[in-house]
Motif scaffolding. Structure first.
Motif, PDB file in Angstrom:
ATOM      1  N   ILE A 192       0.851  -1.198  -0.011  1.00  0.00           N
ATOM      2  CA  ILE A 192      -0.115  -0.046  -0.043  1.00  0.00           C
ATOM      3  C   ILE A 192       0.762   1.177  -0.193  1.00  0.00           C
ATOM      4  O   ILE A 192       0.341   2.168  -0.875  1.00  0.00           O
ATOM      5  N   GLY A 193       1.968   1.306   0.820  1.00  0.00           N
ATOM      6  CA  GLY A 193       2.729   2.380   0.830  1.00  0.00           C
ATOM      7  C   GLY A 193       3.655   2.569  -0.470  1.00  0.00           C
ATOM      8  O   GLY A 193       3.765   3.719  -0.931  1.00  0.00           O
ATOM      9  N   LEU A 194       4.071   1.452  -1.061  1.00  0.00           N
ATOM     10  CA  LEU A 194       4.584   1.455  -2.448  1.00  0.00           C
ATOM     11  C   LEU A 194       3.575   2.205  -3.377  1.00  0.00           C
ATOM     12  O   LEU A 194       4.063   2.849  -4.432  1.00  0.00           O
ATOM     13  N   GLU A 195       2.391   1.886  -3.428  1.00  0.00           N
ATOM     14  CA  GLU A 195       1.545   2.457  -4.289  1.00  0.00           C
ATOM     15  C   GLU A 195       1.346   3.815  -3.957  1.00  0.00           C
ATOM     16  O   GLU A 195       0.956   4.602  -5.015  1.00  0.00           O
ATOM     17  N   PHE A 196       1.099   4.285  -2.920  1.00  0.00           N
ATOM     18  CA  PHE A 196       0.969   5.700  -2.383  1.00  0.00           C
ATOM     19  C   PHE A 196       1.757   6.735  -2.445  1.00  0.00           C
ATOM     20  O   PHE A 196       1.819   7.803  -2.628  1.00  0.00           O
ATOM     21  N   ILE A 257      16.774   6.109   3.157  1.00  0.00           N
ATOM     22  CA  ILE A 257      16.631   4.850   3.874  1.00  0.00           C
ATOM     23  C   ILE A 257      15.523   4.794   4.222  1.00  0.00           C
ATOM     24  O   ILE A 257      14.567   3.706   4.025  1.00  0.00           O
ATOM     25  N   THR A 258      14.805   5.781   4.876  1.00  0.00           N
ATOM     26  CA  THR A 258      13.360   5.859   5.017  1.00  0.00           C
ATOM     27  C   THR A 258      12.724   6.370   3.663  1.00  0.00           C
ATOM     28  O   THR A 258      12.651   7.655   3.361  1.00  0.00           O
ATOM     29  N   SER A 259      12.096   5.350   3.118  1.00  0.00           N
ATOM     30  CA  SER A 259      11.350   5.473   1.805  1.00  0.00           C
ATOM     31  C   SER A 259      10.538   4.322   1.335  1.00  0.00           C
ATOM     32  O   SER A 259      10.646   3.395   2.129  1.00  0.00           O
ATOM     33  N   PHE A 260       9.472   4.689   0.393  1.00  0.00           N
ATOM     34  CA  PHE A 260       8.584   3.808  -0.118  1.00  0.00           C
ATOM     35  C   PHE A 260       8.900   3.523  -1.644  1.00  0.00           C
ATOM     36  O   PHE A 260       7.980   2.974  -2.278  1.00  0.00           O
ATOM     37  N   ASP A 261      10.274   3.733  -1.991  1.00  0.00           N
ATOM     38  CA  ASP A 261      10.599   3.571  -3.567  1.00  0.00           C
ATOM     39  C   ASP A 261      10.508   2.312  -3.879  1.00  0.00           C
ATOM     40  O   ASP A 261      10.548   2.024  -4.946  1.00  0.00           O
ATOM     41  N   LEU A1120       2.995  -6.729  -7.730  1.00  0.00           N
ATOM     42  CA  LEU A1120       2.986  -5.435  -7.030  1.00  0.00           C
ATOM     43  C   LEU A1120       4.367  -5.020  -6.447  1.00  0.00           C
ATOM     44  O   LEU A1120       4.571  -4.163  -6.210  1.00  0.00           O
ATOM     45  N   MET A1121       4.796  -6.228  -6.073  1.00  0.00           N
ATOM     46  CA  MET A1121       6.303  -5.908  -5.084  1.00  0.00           C
ATOM     47  C   MET A1121       7.354  -5.733  -6.022  1.00  0.00           C
ATOM     48  O   MET A1121       8.401  -5.284  -5.527  1.00  0.00           O
ATOM     49  N   LEU A1122       7.273  -5.868  -7.305  1.00  0.00           N
ATOM     50  CA  LEU A1122       8.284  -5.609  -8.510  1.00  0.00           C
ATOM     51  C   LEU A1122       8.298  -4.162  -8.886  1.00  0.00           C
ATOM     52  O   LEU A1122       9.425  -3.607  -9.148  1.00  0.00           O
ATOM     53  N   LYS A1123       7.347  -3.207  -8.367  1.00  0.00           N
ATOM     54  CA  LYS A1123       7.305  -1.993  -8.799  1.00  0.00           C
ATOM     55  C   LYS A1123       8.274  -1.171  -7.686  1.00  0.00           C
ATOM     56  O   LYS A1123       8.371  -1.563  -6.721  1.00  0.00           O
ATOM     57  N   PHE A1190      -7.714   6.544  -3.922  1.00  0.00           N
ATOM     58  CA  PHE A1190      -7.592   5.338  -2.934  1.00  0.00           C
ATOM     59  C   PHE A1190      -8.083   3.866  -3.574  1.00  0.00           C
ATOM     60  O   PHE A1190      -7.887   2.701  -3.026  1.00  0.00           O
ATOM     61  N   LEU A1191      -8.552   3.972  -4.955  1.00  0.00           N
ATOM     62  CA  LEU A1191      -9.009   2.794  -5.542  1.00  0.00           C
ATOM     63  C   LEU A1191      -7.568   1.908  -5.841  1.00  0.00           C
ATOM     64  O   LEU A1191      -7.725   0.623  -6.076  1.00  0.00           O
ATOM     65  N   ARG A1192      -6.586   2.387  -5.787  1.00  0.00           N
ATOM     66  CA  ARG A1192      -5.214   1.674  -5.660  1.00  0.00           C
ATOM     67  C   ARG A1192      -5.041   0.663  -4.690  1.00  0.00           C
ATOM     68  O   ARG A1192      -4.371  -0.358  -4.690  1.00  0.00           O
ATOM     69  N   LEU A1193      -5.889   1.008  -3.601  1.00  0.00           N
ATOM     70  CA  LEU A1193      -5.760  -0.097  -2.415  1.00  0.00           C
ATOM     71  C   LEU A1193      -6.247  -1.621  -2.810  1.00  0.00           C
ATOM     72  O   LEU A1193      -5.982  -2.623  -2.446  1.00  0.00           O
ATOM     73  N   PHE A1194      -7.292  -1.703  -4.001  1.00  0.00           N
ATOM     74  CA  PHE A1194      -7.892  -2.634  -4.172  1.00  0.00           C
ATOM     75  C   PHE A1194      -6.672  -3.708  -4.850  1.00  0.00           C
ATOM     76  O   PHE A1194      -6.797  -5.028  -4.890  1.00  0.00           O
ATOM     77  N   ARG A1195      -5.590  -3.160  -5.409  1.00  0.00           N
ATOM     78  CA  ARG A1195      -4.402  -4.269  -5.932  1.00  0.00           C
ATOM     79  C   ARG A1195      -4.131  -4.873  -4.620  1.00  0.00           C
ATOM     80  O   ARG A1195      -3.797  -5.773  -4.785  1.00  0.00           O
ATOM     81  N   ALA A1196      -3.763  -4.134  -3.524  1.00  0.00           N
ATOM     82  CA  ALA A1196      -3.343  -4.760  -2.258  1.00  0.00           C
ATOM     83  C   ALA A1196      -4.326  -5.713  -1.795  1.00  0.00           C
ATOM     84  O   ALA A1196      -4.024  -6.686  -1.075  1.00  0.00           O
TER      85      ALA A1196
END
Length: 1505
Positions: A192-196, A257-261, A1120-1123, A1190-1196
């Protein structure tokens, strides 16, 4: 040849050979076997390991791989150690064999570790050398650290350590499930963090003049939002127009280091949030990047689910396993000791009997001469006399040599007699209450003299304290001498209290000598330990027995605690050495070396200990990653070290402390209960004795007939047994009517006016009473409370004269009028205070009238402000009274019964905590006094670090902000640290902050840098001061705080069990609860067995189709984890295409299921509804039909579907839901607490200026209710709360709008006006105490209560097993009608595994017997009911009210009454399904029991024919 021990076994000739060369009988191998099993050899190896560890720890790591002379000398010892370990390895391989057969060398985990360590030691020698002579290849020296684990082999023989180790080992099974669930939660939140947030933290403001210079509120940079301020989301940070511009070229916070990249960084950031350390800066950075409106929705559930739930599960599991393991080991040890004792007694008795019999035989023989007989009799006589003399010597302990001179002996005897009388007199005096209180007063006065010492005290006070110390010391030495003389040394030292006194007094004498004979020597503060003697005051209170029992239980647990401390030390030592190998000499940066480093063993141990306490562990991790190349050069992999250290140490080892505390409290409670039961039993026996005496006397006097009394007693017993159905039903009806009954008018006059008997005033009283007791009136008051609370929360804390506050002030008059009216009516109805049941006799009413009175008085403040002549200062003083309005929400507690039950639980917990609290405060005080003695006046510093005292610290100095830029001139200031030890009160505040493990590292560094009074710090000057903090941590956070937690958990569980009916435990109640609510599920099966719809249904319900969907979900998760941020466009296009493919596949699944099931049957199952919403959301997201973030939530969200595949995880989830059901009222009470503190915070600190350099800043303040609640939530998680507390002290600048201005000119009326309040200390300390110690521990209590099945015996049926029954029932009753044929019931129960069902291997006869006991009624169609079968199964399994067959009717009636009382919902007819009445099971009615009883008789008859 080795001499074989007597009784040793010959080697087995058929045993496998070693290395295919040496057989079991080979003499060389036998020598090696003897050598390896020789105890001195094992001790030599252990000593070598210890020596090797010491050598490794003596190394000091320097930058750039440089080495000290000592390090080079120590390296020369390495071949010696290698040689010893190699010899050990070779001898063991020769003795045991290498790997191929059982019990060979590599079949033991310890030996595998040894082998890896030794072989890795030789590998560098085999590597080719580089040009400068250094070895190439990987650095394998780190592997040497694992040798430290080897001493664990020895200590595993210690029973108490065995308990701790076994508990942790046994807990690994359940912990793996929890770890998987936690990992799953982290991955979901990371995705979710990665998406947003991917790329959101890489933008910051750059100077428009120089695009390489960051220009933000803080020097290090902070994320920003592009565009003008008007267009930016609420709460986002925008750059200053014409000064800076927002560009995406920043690496990100904490060097990226603190990142959602990417998924790795996102998972690490989420894990950091779960540990509740450094999570608020991440929240604030993401607020700056994307706005704060919905951002908290990601972080708050993460903290609640991850920290409050998941990590507390670890505690629950460890606690249960420890208690079980300890009980098992203790029972085994007790059995072995008893067996050994019996064996010894048997042998001794046999030996004595044999001797006596031999003597008797010798005496009886004819050939024995008279001389021999006399010799034996003489020996027996001498033995008897010898025994008599010995006993006489024991009785008369004084040995005196009597002279030949008779007169001298007489004088000595007289003197000895007088001395004995004197000793007896002194002993008797020492035991009098007067002496006891004399000593207590002495201790109290001594404690006061120790406590009043403070920095910069007057000279006369210093002199007084100097002489007072000698006086008290002399008095205590005198008291100790007197007691020693009176009691005798052996009797004196037999008491633990006396031994403690003696140690403290001797220590005090040594301390006085040290301080007075050594120049500039500081005190150790040992005299403060005398304050512990104040605990003796408990002897005169009712708490003494419970406190004594707790001490006894803790002393019993001391072996476990010491073992755990040993294990903890080994763990810290291992990780410190590992840290030195990995990071030693690496923490070197242009800005200097951080205080937390791994350069020497001292700093490494302290750094590991810091990480264990959880304080700024993330900062140490960032430093370590940057030292190893940073995020982009492989440094990120070193985060594994810190994650492992946190998981294994903080969440596993430290939780065992709490497990021990829980166990000790249970023991203490059991001891107290046993004592009370014994007292009660004695009282009952005494009562019975009196009754028997009275009866005997009555019979003797002829006033009572013996037979008549016996007959009456028998009749009473029979009457008690014959409880009829109607009586029980009446009891149930009474319970039902309890809620609906009317409250009668009190039979007293109200205010001496409205009498309940007077015919004139009674109608008025009745009218008022009717009005007050009306449910509608109560609901109206609840509504007014809610609205008034909202109005309180809506006030503007900055500008008191804002229009909003004016309107809310008018509304407040209205609310106060209603509450005043309510209070007046209740006083008129109940009377004021004089009679029982009067208004002021109830605590809640007292609170009501206090709030109303304060609101009325506070209106004077408003009048005073409007009328300047009315004396504004007085009015301003009354403003604080207005704060009491925040207590209004508390009125709701008394009106919601379940909320009141939770509140009562908290109150009872506080009562139970009281005796611990006193000891806790006393210990805190003692440590504070020791802190004052050690650090009094030593926490001063100069802002220019080169100056060391106040005389030097004057003038100005240069400070280079940037290496290239010009220096900045600052004025030197001689200041004191925010937390210090200059008096006992401040010292207690400092230690409270340390105890919450917030900011304690800075305080530790200040303490270790302290030099002398009024002198500046020198870093690492007194490293030994760290011992003070380590001891404090062991006593407080590791121990006392855990006892607090344990006490609340135990109290909560006790209260929960107290609510249960007799003969029904918590597990039985939860199972019955499940049975009452359970309903059969309806499975859809098409009516037509042909056609395309039927074939689609068969496809979608088949196993392969489900597995295919599972594979798709896993592949989708991996996708989803490959992004990652900065990925090539082609790669992103591929991901988008794959996302469309997966969306299409899941849509096809949804369409297939919808078409085969039909909408009605499809949406009946919750998982299908969830799937449908997910698919619709994914389609909208993929097609961009509506562009909503927020519709990106549905991916997770698709990941959640994975959860239903694992049975153990499904059970964990079920229990989570049960926990959430138990938590609403706990959450509501916490909500009220948070709300009250938020309102007070707004009033006290709302007008402070927001300064980015302090803790009260743009993200963190009391400006409005939501911001205040978020700030308090941050404090509850312990996130840097001392900084916020210090930012709220009085004297801080105010916000521009808070200053009072002249309405005409706009000039400031009071330019020197300041904001903040010194109430900040009380406010934050009380909040942290109430919230962290009490309320959050109710969470832990609920979780431990619901998850106890994780450590319970798996053969015991629990509510988590019962879901399987519903699933299995659906196979026989797919339509969900709720009935199946009785023959199918047997098959059903055989299909379900124990403990719920019978299992497939259950013999028919045993199954018949269980069905006979279950005895469900069979209807006319030969079918049994779902609810009846499930309840009968639960009842039979858990033996709920199960008795002999003759008494079962009576048991059924009692169970019906209990269920109707506890579960009122069952009154509507369900009770007949749960416990069928006699009209369903009696004569002429067919039941399963009767039917299978006949079958069983027939089967037995067949076998006996």
């Amino acid at each position: 040849m080795v001499k074989r021990k007597k009784g040793a076994k010959d080697p087995d000739k058929d045993a496998p050979s070693s290395l295919f060369l040496l057989s079991a009988t080979n003499p060389i191998r036998r020598i090696f076997v003897w050598f390896v099993s020789w105890p001195p050899f094992e001790y030599l190896i252990i000593l070598t390991i210890i020596a090797n560890c010491v050598v490794m720890s003596m190394d000091t790591h320097l930058p750039n791989g440089d080495k000290t002379i000592l390090a080079l000398q120590l390296e020369e010892l390495e071949p010696v150690f290698m040689g010893i370990f190699t010899v050990e390895m070779c001898t063991k391989i020769l003795a045991m064999g290498f790997v191929l057969h059982p019990d060979s060398y590599l079949r033991n985990p310890w030996n595998i570790m040894d082998f890896v360590v030794v072989v890795s030691g030789f590998l560098p020698m085999l590597m080719p050398k580089s040009g400068d002579g250094k070895a190439t290849g990987p650095d394998l020296s780190t592997l040497r650290t694992f040798r430290v684990l080897r001493p664990l082999k020895l200590v595993s023989g210690v029973p108490s350590l065995q308990v701790v180790m076994s508990a942790i080992a046994k807990a690994i099974g359940p912990l793996v499930n929890i770890a998987l669930l936690l990992l799953f939660a982290i991955i979901i939140f990371a995705i979710i963090g990665l998406e947003f947030y991917a790329g959101a933290l890489n933008k910051t403001c750059y100077d428009v003049q120089n695009l390489d210079v960051i220009l933000t509120e803080v020097a290090d940079g902070m994320p920003c939002t592009e565009g003008p301020e008007e267009m930016a989301p609420i709460g986002a940070y925008t750059c200053s127009v014409n000064e800076s511009v927002c560009l995406q070229k920043w690496v990100g916070p904490n060097d990226g280091i603190t990142s959602f990249d990417n998924i790795g960084l996102a998972a690490l950031t989420v894990f950091q949030c779960v540990t509740m350390e450094g999570w608020t800066p991440i929240l604030y950075w993401t607020n700056d990047a994307i706005g704060s409106v919905f951002n908290w929705v990601f972080f708050l559930p993460l903290i609640v689910v991850g920290s409050f739930f998941m990590l507390n599960l670890v505690l629950g599991v460890l606690s249960g396993e420890f208690a079980k393991e300890k009980e098992r080991v203790e029972s085994r040890a007790g059995f072995m000791a008893l067996k050994e004792q019996q064996k010894l007694e048997k042998e001794l008795t046999g030996y004595v009997e044999w001797i006596c019999r031999a003597e008797d035989l010798v005496l009886a023989e004819e050939r024995t001469t008279e001389a021999d007989r006399e010799l034996i009799m003489e020996a027996r006589k001498k033995q008897t006399e010898k025994l008599k003399k010995l006993s006489k010597l024991k009785a008369d302990s004084v040995a005196s040599s009597v002279d030949d001179d008779g007169s001298s002996a007489e004088a000595n005897k007289e003197l000895w007699k007088k001395e004995k009388q004197l000793r007896f007199y002194i002993r008797r005096s020492c035991k009098t209450p007067a002496w006891f209180w004399f000593v207590i007063v002495l201790v109290f006065l001594n404690t006061c003299t120790v406590a009043i010492e403070h920095y910069n005290q007057p000279v006369w006070l210093t002199e007084f304290l100097f002489y007072a110390e000698f006086v008290f010391l002399a008095l205590f030495v005198f008291e100790m001498g007197i007691r020693m003389y009176a009691l005798g040394l052996s009797a004196y030292f037999s008491s633990a209290f006396n031994r403690f006194d003696c140690i403290v007094i001797v220590g005090s004498i040594l301390e006085v000598l040290w301080v007075n004979f050594r120049e500039r020597a500081g005190s150790f503060g040992l005299s403060a330990l005398r304050a512990l003697r104040l605990l003796r005051v408990f002897k005169v209170t009712k708490y003494w027995s419970s406190l004594r029992n707790l001490v006894v239980a803790l002393m019993n647990a001391i072996s476990s605690i010491l073992s755990l401390l040993l294990l903890l030390f080994l763990f810290i030592f291992i990780f410190a050495l590992l840290g030195m190998q990995l990071f030693g000499g690496q923490f070197n940066f242009p800005e200097g070396r951080p205080t937390s480093n791994f350069d020497s063993i001292t700093s490494a141990l302290l750094t590991v200990f810091q990480v264990l306490t959880g304080e700024d562990w993330n900062v140490v991790m960032y430093t370590a990653i940057n030292s190893k190349g940073g995020r982009f050069n492989g440094g990120i992999f070193y985060s594994t070290y810190f994650v492992m250290l946190t998981l294994c140490g903080d969440y596993t080892l430290l939780n065992v402390f709490l497990a021990i505390a829980c166990d000790s409290l249970d023991q203490a409670a059991a001891l107290t209960e046993a004592e009370e039961a014994e007292k009660e039993r004695q009282a009952q026996e005494l009562e019975k004795q009196r009754e028997r005496e009275a009866l005997a006397l009555a019979i003797l006097n002829g006033t009572a007939d013996k037979f008549e009394l016996e007959k009456r007693e028998r009749e009473e017993n029979e009457a008690w047994v014959k409880k009829t159905d109607s009586d029980l039903e009446a009891a149930a009806k009474a319970a039902q009517a309890e809620d609906e009954k009317e409250i009668p008018i009190l039979p007293y006059s109200s205010l001496f006016i409205l009498s309940s008997q007077n015919k004139y005033t009674r109608p008025i009283r009745e009218l008022i009473h009717w009005f007050v007791t009306k449910k509608l009136f109560d609901n109206f008051i609840m509504l007014v409370i809610a609205v008034s609370s909202i109005s309180l929360a809506s006030e503007d804390p900055v500008d008191e004269d804002s229009p909003r506050n004016v309107y809310l002030g008018i509304a407040d008059y209205f609310f106060t009028a209603i509450f005043t009216f309510e209070v007046c009516l209740k006083i008129l109805d109940q009377g004021f205070i004089l009679h029982p049941g009067a208004f002021m006799r109830d605590f809640w009413n007292v609170m009501d009238i206090t709030v109303v009175t304060c609101a009325l008085v506070s209106f004077y403040h408003t009048i005073a402000k409007t009328d300047k002549r009315a004396g504004t200062p007085t009015g301003q003083k009354l403003k604080s009274i207005k704060l009491l309005r925040v207590l209004r929400p508390l009125k709701t507690i008394n009106r919601i019964p379940k909320l009141k039950a939770v509140f009562d639980c908290v109150i009872i917990s506080l009562k139970n905590v009281f005796n611990i609290l006193v000891v806790y405060i006393l210990f805190q005080f003692i440590f504070a006094v020791i802190g004052v003695q050690l650090f009094n006046g030593k926490f001063f510093y100069c802002t220019d670090e080169s100056k060391h005292d106040a005389q030097e610290c004057q003038g100005q100095y240069f400070h280079y902000v940037t290496p290239d830029g010009p220096p900045v001139v600052y004025t030197r200031e001689w200041a004191r640290r925010a937390f210090h030890y200059d008096n006992a009160v401040y010292a207690m505040l400092t230690l409270f902050a340390v105890q919450t493990s917030e900011g304690w590292v800075a305080i530790l560094q200040d303490s270790m840098a302290s030099t002398y009074e009024d002198e500046g710090p020198i870093p690492w000057y007194r490293t030994e001061q760290a011992i003070f903090y380590i001891v404090f941590f062991i006593v407080f956070p590791f121990f006392f705080v855990n006892i607090f937690v344990a006490l609340i958990i135990v109290t909560f569980n006790e209260l929960g069990e107290a609510e249960l009916e007799d003969d029904m435990d918590k597990n039985q109640k939860s199972c019955i609860d499940f049975a009452i609510q359970a309903k059969p599920i309806e499975l859809y099966v098409p009516e037509e067995q042909t056609g395309i719809r039927y074939h689609i249904w068969r496809l979608v319900t088949s196993g392969p189709f489900e597995n295919c969907i599972l594979l798709l979900i896993i592949l989708n998760t991996l996708l989803l984890m490959l992004k990652f941020e900065g990925a090539p466009l082609v790669f992103m296009d591929v991901l988008i295409a794959f996302n469309l493919v997966f969306t299409l596949l899941f849509t096809i699944e949804c369409i297939l299921k919808l078409s085969s099931f039909g909408p009605k049957n499809y949406f009946r199952e919750k998982w299908n509804t969830f799937d449908f919403i997910t698919v619709v959301g994914s389609i909208i997201d993929a097609t961009k039909f509506v562009n909503v973030g927020f519709l990106r939530l549905f991916r997770a969200a698709r990941l959640i579907k994975l959860l239903r595949r694992s049975v153990s995880v499904r059970i964990l989830l079920y229990t989570f839901i049960q926990s959430f059901k138990a938590l609403p009222y706990v959450c509501m009470l916490m909500g009220i607490l948070f709300f009250i503190y938020a309102i007070i915070g707004m009033q006290l600190f709302g007008s402070l200026i927001m300064d980015p350099n302090t803790a009260i800043e743009r993200h963190n303040n009391f400006r409005h209710i939501f911001q205040s609640l978020l700030l308090l939530f941050r404090c509850a998680t312990g996130e840097a709360w001392p900084d916020i507390m210090l930012a709220g002290v009085a004297g801080r600048p105010c916000d521009e709008r808070a200053y009072e201005r002249n309405e005409t000119t706009g000039e400031l009326l009071d330019p020197d006006q300041t904001c903040g309040s010194n109430m900040t200390y009380l406010y934050f300390v009380s909040f942290i105490f109430l919230c962290s110690f009490i309320m959050l521990n109710l969470f832990v209590a609920v979780i431990m209560d619901n998850f106890d099945y994780l450590t319970r015996d798996s053969s015991i049926l629990g509510s988590h097993h019962l879901g399987e029954f519903i699933t299995a029932w659906a196979d026989f009753d797919p339509s969900g009608s709720g009935t199946i044929h009785y023959t199918e019931a047997l098959e059903l129960l055989k299909n379900i595994d124990p403990p719920l069902g019978f299992g497939k291997k259950c013999p028919d006869k045993m199954a018949y017997k269980r069905l006979i006991r279950m005895n469900m009624p069979i209807d006319k169609e030969g079918r049994v009911s779902f609810t009846t079968t499930l309840f009968a199964l639960i009842r039979d399994n858990l033996k709920i009210n199960v008795r002999e067959s003759a008494e079962m009717d009576q048991a059924d009636l009692e169970l019906r009454a209990t269920i109707m009382k506890v579960w009122p919902v069952t009154r509507a007819g369900k009770i007949d399904l749960l416990v069928p009445t006699e009209e369903h099971t009696g004569p002429g009615k067919l039941t399963v029991g009767k039917l299978y009883g006949g079958i069983l008789i027939y089967e037995i008859w067949k076998t006996t024919r």
